[in-house]
Scaffold this active site. Structure first.
Site, PDB file in Angstrom:
ATOM      1  N   SER A   9     -25.555  -9.353  29.043  1.00  0.00           N
ATOM      2  CA  SER A   9     -26.802  -9.887  28.506  1.00  0.00           C
ATOM      3  C   SER A   9     -26.580 -10.396  27.095  1.00  0.00           C
ATOM      4  O   SER A   9     -25.534 -10.180  26.492  1.00  0.00           O
ATOM      5  CB  SER A   9     -27.887  -8.797  28.488  1.00  0.00           C
ATOM      6  OG  SER A   9     -28.137  -8.297  29.774  1.00  0.00           O
TER       7      SER A   9
ATOM      8  N   SER B 186     -27.733 -11.367  34.124  1.00  0.00           N
ATOM      9  CA  SER B 186     -27.778 -11.359  32.662  1.00  0.00           C
ATOM     10  C   SER B 186     -29.221 -11.349  32.157  1.00  0.00           C
ATOM     11  O   SER B 186     -30.056 -12.124  32.611  1.00  0.00           O
ATOM     12  CB  SER B 186     -27.052 -12.596  32.118  1.00  0.00           C
ATOM     13  OG  SER B 186     -26.872 -12.517  30.725  1.00  0.00           O
TER      14      SER B 186
ATOM     15  N   ASP C 147     -31.172 -12.427  29.242  1.00  0.00           N
ATOM     16  CA  ASP C 147     -31.021 -13.319  28.088  1.00  0.00           C
ATOM     17  C   ASP C 147     -32.397 -13.565  27.481  1.00  0.00           C
ATOM     18  O   ASP C 147     -33.210 -14.315  28.046  1.00  0.00           O
ATOM     19  CB  ASP C 147     -30.379 -14.634  28.532  1.00  0.00           C
ATOM     20  CG  ASP C 147     -29.065 -14.397  29.267  1.00  0.00           C
ATOM     21  OD1 ASP C 147     -28.304 -13.534  28.828  1.00  0.00           O
ATOM     22  OD2 ASP C 147     -28.821 -15.067  30.288  1.00  0.00           O
TER      23      ASP C 147
END
Length: 352
Positions: free
Chosen positions: A234, A272, A274
């Protein structure tokens, strides 16, 4: 700071000028602090971003957030996007530490604001996270309230990057990641403004790493077998500015941080988380409605492209700074993440 950063290796990112520190703290009043835990299988910590030097609950800031990919557990973003304001410092830590960090931040705010829960409503703590389970035994729940307080009390305009604070256990592009920062100056007809970025990097595969367009990760892969090839990490991006903007304009600006991430090789993979959080110090919003109307200046929409460029460049450089300043770390079960700097000294790979 005494650390070597990406510019010390001859790499200049973009075309805009940086601020004096080339860090998020080039935005006046912004401070950053860390608490680092580094013992055996405990490789983690807390990073605190204080948006201004006053009482942020009583003098709130215009704020916004943007979810690039939502595999994350950030606290406080729902109210932020609804009201367009920030009323606490921003904390970064590991994924399973956000509950403790949130409670500690609430207590920190209660201690300084007796009105909370009495004459006003509640408080909206903002805490972001990345999963540092490769190097840190995240199941130990090592983050304690005292660590949050230490990070808040450590806050300064000068701060280290790399394997510190929340970045201690992070892995980026199969290398040691962590905390990185950069800034850009935006020159407009009505003044010069600053956009600063701080990142917590925990994403990417070695072979994808780009440095100013050069396939450095691909070159490294010819010499080093990456221990962690799956891109399941991340990134947290915190954007600060003194540019006078509305929360809508700020949201448009912080969205462009993804272009900076992509220029380092990020593909924004499905696993991920983000997340981007942004705030502007240009105007302070009083918590008491002492006047019937509030007035704020904002830039014209035709001026916003320079801010787009600035946040993109600063994000790209912040990611590279997080890598080049990081030290190698060995943690849980002997897992190791090697520092980019060490590998560049060992193998015939050039950044230029």
């Amino acid at each position: 700071m005494s650390q070597l950063r990406i510019r010390d290796f001859g790499i200049d990112i973009g075309t805009l000028s940086t601020g004096r520190r080339n860090a998020i703290t080039d935005v006046e009043g912004v401070r950053v602090g860390h608490c680092t835990l580094s013992e055996g299988s405990t490789q983690t910590g807390v990073t605190a971003i204080l948006p201004h030097e006053g009482n942020i609950f009583k003098e709130k800031l215009i704020a916004s957030n943007h979810i690039i990919n939502g595999f994350g557990k950030t606290i406080g973003t729902v109210q932020m996007n609804e009201l367009g304001t920030l009323e606490t410092p921003i904390l970064l830590t590991n994924t399973l530490g956000i509950g403790t960090a949130s409670e500690a931040l609430i207590e920190y705010m209660l201690e300084r604001n007796p009105e909370i829960g009495r004459s006003t409503g509640s408080v909206n703590p903002v805490v972001g996270e990345c999963n540092d389970m490769i190097l840190n035994d995240i199941r130990n729940l090592s983050i304690e309230k005292k660590h949050v307080v230490q990070a808040l009390e450590d806050a300064s305009s000068e701060f280290p990057e790399g394997s510190v604070g929340a970045g201690r256990g992070m892995v980026c592009y199969s290398l040691k990641g962590g905390v990185g920062s950069s800034s850009r100056l935006v020159e407009l007809r009505h003044g010069t403004y600053t956009i600063g970025v701080l990142v917590l990097t925990n994403f990417g595969r070695m072979g994808d790493l780009l440095v100013n367009g050069r396939p450095v990760g691909e070159q490294l892969s010819q010499h080093v077998k990456a221990s962690y090839e799956a891109d399941k990490g991340s990134v947290m991006v915190v954007v600060a500015t003194d540019l006078p903007v509305s929360d809508r304009q700020l949201n448009r600006i912080i969205k462009r941080s993804v272009t900076g991430l992509s220029r380092t090789g990020s593909l924004i993979t499905t696993g991920s988380g983000d997340v981007v959080i942004g705030f502007s110090t240009a105007a302070k919003i009083p918590y008491k409605a002492d006047t019937p109307l509030l007035s704020f200046q904002t830039i014209h929409e035709t001026d916003i492209d320079e801010a787009f460029r600035a946040v993109s460049e600063a994000t790209e450089e912040a990611v590279l700074n997080s890598l080049i300043t990081a030290d190698s770390v060995t943690g849980r079960e002997g897992n190791e993440a090697q520092a980019l700097r060490s590998l560049l000294e060992k193998y015939p790979v050039s950044l230029l």
